[in-house]
Structures are given as structure tokens and as C-alpha cells.
Design an enzyme around this catalytic site. Sequence first.
Site, PDB file in Angstrom:
ATOM      1  N   GLY A 283       0.819  -1.205   0.000  1.00 23.30           N
ATOM      2  CA  GLY A 283       0.000   0.000   0.000  1.00 23.30           C
ATOM      3  C   GLY A 283       0.850   1.250   0.000  1.00 23.30           C
ATOM      4  O   GLY A 283       1.945   1.292  -0.570  1.00 23.30           O
ATOM      5  N   SER A 284       0.388   2.297   0.677  1.00 26.38           N
ATOM      6  CA  SER A 284       0.953   3.630   0.523  1.00 26.38           C
ATOM      7  C   SER A 284       2.342   3.823   1.102  1.00 26.38           C
ATOM      8  O   SER A 284       2.988   4.832   0.808  1.00 26.38           O
ATOM      9  CB  SER A 284       0.006   4.653   1.127  1.00 26.38           C
ATOM     10  OG  SER A 284      -1.167   4.735   0.356  1.00 26.38           O
ATOM     11  N   ILE A 285       2.838   2.916   1.950  1.00 31.65           N
ATOM     12  CA  ILE A 285       4.221   3.056   2.396  1.00 31.65           C
ATOM     13  C   ILE A 285       5.189   2.857   1.227  1.00 31.65           C
ATOM     14  O   ILE A 285       6.383   3.136   1.345  1.00 31.65           O
ATOM     15  CB  ILE A 285       4.561   2.069   3.536  1.00 31.65           C
ATOM     16  CG1 ILE A 285       4.283   0.623   3.127  1.00 31.65           C
ATOM     17  CG2 ILE A 285       3.799   2.430   4.799  1.00 31.65           C
ATOM     18  CD1 ILE A 285       4.732  -0.393   4.168  1.00 31.65           C
TER      19      ILE A 285
END
Length: 575
Positions: A283-285
Site C-alpha cells: 500500500g501507501s508506504i
Amino acid sequence: MKLAWRGRFAFLLLLLGLLGISAQLIRMQVVRAPALQEEARRQAVHHVRVPAIRGAILDRNGSPLAVSTPVKSIYAVPAEVAMGEDALGRLARVLDLEPRALRKRLERDGPFVYLKRQVPPQVARTVDALGISGIGALQEYRRYYPAGEVAAHVVGFAGVDGNGLEGVELAYDRTLSGEPGKRLVERDALGRDMRTLRVEESVQRGKNLFLSIDNRLQYVTYQALKEGVARYQAKAGMAVVVDPHTGEVVALANVPSYNPNSLDGSGPSQRRNRAVTDAMEPGSIFKPFTVAAALEKGKVRPETEVYCEEGLMRVSGHQLHDTHPIGRVTVRQVIQKSSNIGAAKIALKQDNEQLWRQLRDFGFGLQPGTGFPGETRGILHMPHQWQRFDRATIGFGHGVATSALQVARAYSVLANGGVRLPLTLRRVEDSEAVPGKRVLSRETARQIGRMLNMVVSPEGTGGRAALERYRVAGKTGTAQKPGGEGYLEGKYLASFAGFAPVNDPRLVAVVMIDEPKGEHYGGLVAAPVFRRIMAQGLRLNQVPPLPREERRHFPVPMRQARGQEGESAVAGQPS
């Protein structure tokens, strides 16, 4: 006449007896002497294997994580065992065995059989006092793990024979094992060892192993993770803490865990080192690495504006969306606000080969190289397999898979000024330091660090990771988990990854909470765990805080509004 005959007959019988005895003596002392001597020697002496003491496993400061303690193992030489039912019953009671099971073991073929391994000393003394022929005790060593469940997934455990079966015990088994010895021992009529006649092979003790783990920070990390998992009733949790300047893993924890001193009741799910072996969509990491690749090739600058389509965009017939509509923002704000659409547009500015090579340089799709059993390389498909939609979703961390350990290595590149170091679970001495490989310019790493610092501001998605005494750089992540046919409803991986202090990073930490219930955003679920780990880690490493006049305290609300984080959105179905 009759009396004389009887005397001569008696004399003849005596003479024949003496001749028979003499013949037997000659047979025993001359003809069979070598065989009888060999049989007597075989019964009186035997070879004993002397186990090597397994080397201790210590943390970076010398605190014990695994040590060997002396124990006894009860054995039998079945051919020499002679005892009645009463003696059998007494022996069975001492060894806590069923008499039938004990009898079955004694009836096995072979010159040697264990009756019970690794018994307490008092049990061995009681067995010896029974005085049963053919029953004895051997010196062995049992592994003891002082940290228990706190460091179980790092240290692993060894089996009853002293062989490493999991974790560091398995990865460094050759180093820890040593070499057993052999000695010739004289024994008494009951088969008990009396004295050593000679040492035929000397014991070589196993070498001690210093890990990179700091046992103090390991405890903090495990407890913070355990409480975070319990609070949100999550399926599992993973946390990794790394020194970015040496590549040393200073803490690594998983929940659920197990007690390596007693494996009863623990199954494969508890013993699996998820932080190392499990690959999941991050995801966004993942977004900072998409942006870093674009900055490195001059495709964008930090102040470049990106139009985020007010929360909805189509790519190759698929919908991409942000949970919070965003219009025109800078590249910095794409990271700060965690816009999927912004990250996708930045990924689409790059060609497949360029983006793939940069992601590989960060270590995605490659094993971290710690030598830990089951280490995954994750999933990063070859660039010729990417369609336009694939490149867009990879931009915000979907369509790829990484482990927590891989994410920690990638963030260590940003914290180490663009230089990638191999990760290690062994303490790195000054003479062993490696130069690493530069995969990103220092300036690009510095720019990304500033963007990640904006994430933990009140306007960012990671305010709950902020520290009052240090400047933190980090990124939230909330990835919906993929299933057999698309993404699973209500199942998320909440994460936070980052480092501190921003200007001179000393620690990198990654926290992943798998399938939290209720709240599922990384900024709510994982960021507080990161904050606790990082605060204690910096204190334990005696990192000086910011001067009072430079400190910034970010007030963190008790509850963030749902939908504040854009990274929870995933690719939809074709329209």
C-alpha cells in the site's frame, strides 16, 4: 583285594578329573585366552560420545538469548538389562513412563536405546540408585531461552539432539554446534561408568554468536506490537527496527509468538516469522519510492503540481480513486496527503524499465540477504509484463508484494543518504563494515525525507507518529488485502514506516498490523506503535533531542476522521 581295587578306581577318577580340569585350564588360558580377553575388555570398557556444548546466542550488548544447561539422558543397553517386574515398575515410575512402554523400548533391537532424554539431575541420581544392570545416564545439554516469546522468532530453537530447527539456531547451526568428542571409559559389573581410560577425540565447543539485536529494544518492540494487535483484535502484527548506517536489525518482533522453552501448544502459525517470510501488498508506504524514482530521473520536482482529479480517475478502463477528494497539489503534498491518484500519475510519467530498475535498487523483488530461513524475495514482476494500469497501481503499492524486512531495508536507503546496505542479524564490528551501494542521490534522499516529515504534521496522515523531542519522517499505509477474485471486503493491512531524527537518522522502523478490526487506517492503528518504539529506541541509543527552542509539538487528536487517509483506496473493477 576288593579294597585295593576300590582305591585304584578312586585314584583313576581323581586323575581323570585333574586331567579334565587341566585340559579346560589349557583351553581357557591358552586356546581361548585372546577371545575371552577381548570379550572381557568389551564388557569392561566402551566408547562414549561426548556432546559439544552449543555456543551461546547473545544480543549486541552480551545479554544471553540462548544458553545450554547440563542435563542427563537415561539410556539402556538392552542385551545387558536384567530386572524383574518390580524393578521395571520402579524404573517406570521414576521416568514417568508406562511400564508397558518402557518394556517395549527395552525389547528393541540394537546395542543402545534412550529411555528418556534430558531429565533433571535428581531423576538421574534416583535411577542410578536403583542399581539396575545395563541402565545408565549420559551427559547432555538442553537449550534455555531467557527472553522467551519476546525474541522467539529471531532466535528460534534447537531440538533435543542439539540441532538448530528454527531461526538463528538453524541459520547459524554450523557455527553454534561445535564438534563432539569421544572417550574410552571403564565400567563396573552393573554397566556404570567408573573412569576414563583415554580421550580419543577432543570436544570442540560451539562458538558464541553476537546478534545485532538489542534485547532492551526488542522487549519494547514486542510489547508495543502485542498491545497494538490486542487493541484492534488483529490477526497478526510485524515490526522491524534497523540501524540504517550499518544494516543491523536491532529489533524484530511478531505477534502471535510462542515460548521456545516449551513448544507444547504452539503451531506453525505462531512459529512463522511473518516479518521475514510473508510477502504482502504494502500500500501507501510504497509511494515514497515511486516519487524518489521520478525525482531521480528529473521527471518531477518537489514543487511540481499534480492534478488529483478530485478523487476519481480512469486508467485503461479501470477506476482509481482517493477516499478523500483532492484537486491540484504539489508532489510534496501527494506524499503528505497520501493520494493514490497523485502517485499513479507520477508513476505514469516514467517508463516501465526505469521504474522497475529503481525499485529493484531499493531491494524490492530481492531477498534481504540476512540468511534467515524462509526469507522471501516478494513479488516485483518484470517490466515487460506491466501494462499501463499495472504501472499506475504499482505507484501506490498495489500489484507488488514485500515483507516487513524488505520495507525496512528500502526505508534504510532513504535514511542512509541513498546508500543500500545488506541487512544482517549479526553484530557488525568496525572491521566488518561494508561500503554499500549507492542507488539514490543524496539530494533525492534528503528531499524524500522532508516530504515524509510533512506526513507527521497536523496536515498529514501520520500525526500520531510524531514525537515532541525529535523530528520524525514516515509514511502511513492502508492496503486492502487481495484474494482469489479481487480484493477482500473489510480485510486490510495497516502500516507505518519511517525513521528519526530526520536530519541525522539513527533508527528505521516498520510496523504492520494485519487485519485489524474496527479502525483499519495505518495512521490510526500502526502509527502509535511506531511512535512508542521509536521514542524508546532513540532514548536507549542516547540520541540527543532537539533543543527546546526548535521542538515542534504536533497536537494529535484522540480520533481521526474516517477517510482522512487517501491510501486506503484500491483499484476498482473495469467499467
